[in-house]
Motif scaffolding. Sequence first.
Motif, PDB file in Angstrom:
ATOM      1  N   LYS A  18      52.515  50.181  58.889  1.00 34.79           N
ATOM      2  CA  LYS A  18      53.125  49.304  57.894  1.00 34.79           C
ATOM      3  C   LYS A  18      54.643  49.400  57.995  1.00 34.79           C
ATOM      4  CE  LYS A  18      49.339  47.982  55.863  1.00 34.79           C
ATOM      5  NZ  LYS A  18      48.841  46.676  55.983  1.00 34.79           N
ATOM      6  N   VAL A  19      55.267  48.268  58.246  1.00 31.48           N
ATOM      7  CA  VAL A  19      56.723  48.230  58.378  1.00 31.48           C
ATOM      8  C   VAL A  19      57.248  47.006  57.646  1.00 31.48           C
ATOM      9  CG1 VAL A  19      56.852  49.507  60.540  1.00 31.48           C
ATOM     10  CG2 VAL A  19      56.520  47.064  60.599  1.00 31.48           C
ATOM     11  N   SER A  20      58.551  46.884  57.580  1.00 30.45           N
ATOM     12  CA  SER A  20      59.186  45.778  56.859  1.00 30.45           C
ATOM     13  C   SER A  20      58.985  44.462  57.611  1.00 30.45           C
ATOM     14  CB  SER A  20      60.682  46.046  56.717  1.00 30.45           C
ATOM     15  OG  SER A  20      61.308  45.974  57.987  1.00 30.45           O
ATOM     16  N   PRO A  21      59.109  43.339  56.928  1.00 29.13           N
ATOM     17  CA  PRO A  21      58.960  42.044  57.600  1.00 29.13           C
ATOM     18  C   PRO A  21      59.953  41.849  58.743  1.00 29.13           C
ATOM     19  CG  PRO A  21      58.852  41.741  55.234  1.00 29.13           C
ATOM     20  CD  PRO A  21      59.209  43.173  55.478  1.00 29.13           C
ATOM     21  N   ARG A  22      61.167  42.385  58.598  1.00 31.04           N
ATOM     22  CA  ARG A  22      62.165  42.247  59.674  1.00 31.04           C
ATOM     23  C   ARG A  22      61.666  42.957  60.938  1.00 31.04           C
ATOM     24  NH1 ARG A  22      67.781  44.089  57.993  1.00 31.04           N
ATOM     25  NH2 ARG A  22      67.775  42.033  57.042  1.00 31.04           N
ATOM     26  N   THR A  23      61.110  44.153  60.761  1.00 31.38           N
ATOM     27  CA  THR A  23      60.583  44.901  61.897  1.00 31.38           C
ATOM     28  C   THR A  23      59.362  44.198  62.472  1.00 31.38           C
ATOM     29  OG1 THR A  23      61.344  46.922  60.835  1.00 31.38           O
ATOM     30  CG2 THR A  23      59.795  47.172  62.642  1.00 31.38           C
ATOM     31  N   ARG A  24      58.527  43.608  61.598  1.00 35.33           N
ATOM     32  CA  ARG A  24      57.360  42.856  62.076  1.00 35.33           C
ATOM     33  C   ARG A  24      57.799  41.675  62.930  1.00 35.33           C
ATOM     34  NH1 ARG A  24      52.686  45.285  62.408  1.00 35.33           N
ATOM     35  NH2 ARG A  24      51.260  44.495  60.886  1.00 35.33           N
ATOM     36  N   ARG A  25      58.911  41.026  62.545  1.00 34.42           N
ATOM     37  CA  ARG A  25      59.409  39.908  63.352  1.00 34.42           C
ATOM     38  C   ARG A  25      59.874  40.398  64.719  1.00 34.42           C
ATOM     39  NH1 ARG A  25      61.939  38.616  58.434  1.00 34.42           N
ATOM     40  NH2 ARG A  25      60.725  37.088  57.315  1.00 34.42           N
ATOM     41  N   LYS A  26      60.491  41.572  64.759  1.00 37.75           N
ATOM     42  CA  LYS A  26      60.899  42.150  66.038  1.00 37.75           C
ATOM     43  C   LYS A  26      59.676  42.481  66.891  1.00 37.75           C
ATOM     44  CE  LYS A  26      65.245  44.152  64.460  1.00 37.75           C
ATOM     45  NZ  LYS A  26      65.957  45.403  64.170  1.00 37.75           N
ATOM     46  N   GLN A  27      58.639  43.022  66.241  1.00 39.96           N
ATOM     47  CA  GLN A  27      57.409  43.323  66.967  1.00 39.96           C
ATOM     48  C   GLN A  27      56.772  42.039  67.491  1.00 39.96           C
ATOM     49  OE1 GLN A  27      55.117  45.445  64.049  1.00 39.96           O
ATOM     50  NE2 GLN A  27      56.005  47.420  64.615  1.00 39.96           N
ATOM     51  N   LEU A  66      46.987  39.300  66.345  1.00 42.55           N
ATOM     52  CA  LEU A  66      46.964  40.655  66.884  1.00 42.55           C
ATOM     53  C   LEU A  66      47.720  41.620  65.973  1.00 42.55           C
ATOM     54  CD1 LEU A  66      46.113  42.337  69.362  1.00 42.55           C
ATOM     55  CD2 LEU A  66      48.291  41.752  70.373  1.00 42.55           C
ATOM     56  N   LEU A  67      48.832  41.172  65.426  1.00 43.46           N
ATOM     57  CA  LEU A  67      49.630  42.016  64.540  1.00 43.46           C
ATOM     58  C   LEU A  67      49.164  41.966  63.090  1.00 43.46           C
ATOM     59  CD1 LEU A  67      53.170  41.281  65.958  1.00 43.46           C
ATOM     60  CD2 LEU A  67      51.814  43.337  66.258  1.00 43.46           C
ATOM     61  N   GLY A  68      48.250  41.046  62.782  1.00 43.55           N
ATOM     62  CA  GLY A  68      47.740  40.946  61.414  1.00 43.55           C
ATOM     63  C   GLY A  68      48.751  40.366  60.450  1.00 43.55           C
ATOM     64  N   MET A  69      49.474  39.364  60.888  1.00 41.12           N
ATOM     65  CA  MET A  69      50.468  38.747  60.017  1.00 41.12           C
ATOM     66  C   MET A  69      50.270  37.239  59.980  1.00 41.12           C
ATOM     67  SD  MET A  69      53.776  39.295  62.483  1.00 41.12           S
ATOM     68  CE  MET A  69      54.982  38.613  61.428  1.00 41.12           C
ATOM     69  N   SER A  70      50.811  36.610  58.971  1.00 48.23           N
ATOM     70  CA  SER A  70      50.715  35.171  58.812  1.00 48.23           C
ATOM     71  C   SER A  70      51.604  34.478  59.838  1.00 48.23           C
ATOM     72  CB  SER A  70      51.153  34.779  57.406  1.00 48.23           C
ATOM     73  OG  SER A  70      51.326  33.389  57.302  1.00 48.23           O
ATOM     74  N   ARG A  71      51.195  33.282  60.258  1.00 46.60           N
ATOM     75  CA  ARG A  71      52.018  32.522  61.198  1.00 46.60           C
ATOM     76  C   ARG A  71      53.263  31.963  60.524  1.00 46.60           C
ATOM     77  NH1 ARG A  71      48.374  28.283  63.991  1.00 46.60           N
ATOM     78  NH2 ARG A  71      47.148  28.504  62.113  1.00 46.60           N
ATOM     79  N   CYS A  86      58.845  32.171  60.548  1.00 52.21           N
ATOM     80  CA  CYS A  86      59.683  31.029  60.177  1.00 52.21           C
ATOM     81  C   CYS A  86      60.410  31.231  58.848  1.00 52.21           C
ATOM     82  CB  CYS A  86      58.819  29.774  60.092  1.00 52.21           C
ATOM     83  SG  CYS A  86      57.916  29.418  61.602  1.00 52.21           S
ATOM     84  N   TYR A  87      60.039  32.265  58.093  1.00 49.98           N
ATOM     85  CA  TYR A  87      60.603  32.486  56.768  1.00 49.98           C
ATOM     86  C   TYR A  87      62.034  32.985  56.865  1.00 49.98           C
ATOM     87  CZ  TYR A  87      61.338  34.542  52.174  1.00 49.98           C
ATOM     88  OH  TYR A  87      61.845  34.868  50.948  1.00 49.98           O
ATOM     89  N   THR A  88      62.895  32.405  56.051  1.00 55.41           N
ATOM     90  CA  THR A  88      64.267  32.900  55.924  1.00 55.41           C
ATOM     91  C   THR A  88      64.513  33.251  54.466  1.00 55.41           C
ATOM     92  OG1 THR A  88      65.102  30.645  55.648  1.00 55.41           O
ATOM     93  CG2 THR A  88      65.185  31.582  57.862  1.00 55.41           C
TER      94      THR A  88
END
Length: 179
Positions: free
Chosen positions: A79-88, A105-110, A114-116
């Motif tokens: 579990k990491v922050s959304p910023r780190t998830r975007r990097k991943q 694969l990462l278990g995140m929403s598509r 795109c979120y800012t």
Amino acid sequence: MAGMITILREADRSTVAEAAKKHKVSDATIYAWRKHFGQMEAANVKRLKALELENSRLKKLLAERDLDIEILKEVNAKKVSPRTRRKQLAFVRARDLSLRRACGLLGMSRATPCYTSRLPAKDAPVLAAMKVLLAQYPRYGDRRFSRCFSSAGVRPAMTAFLASSSFSRASASEMPGAP
């Protein structure tokens, strides 16, 4: 497939060279067919081809699964922050995976890539006031800042930001007016 068996049976009745010439294939091809399919019937050859096709499909699925496992090991799916998830996600996308598959694969929403965030613009006045107070009172902690903002009428929701940010909480003995 059935034509292959027919050619082999004809080569058994006559010479290999005659059968090859008649069907416009090389002698080596007939010998290779005889080695692989010599004792088989047409139905068995069809079944063998179907099994080989399914085997190649399963090998492809296994290779994709191995790639997924390798990527997850590199990304370390904690579990990491959304910023780190975007990097991943960017790392996984660099491996030639589609956005849909990478997000799955990462278990995140598509929608996550795109979120800012709109908070920096919304919290700009609070952050500016915080910097001014920090320059005046460098030993104040996040709770003291929160009280200062609450008394000034600024929303106290910045407490969570203060607690998680680089503003360290001063101990009670360091605060002005402490015994």
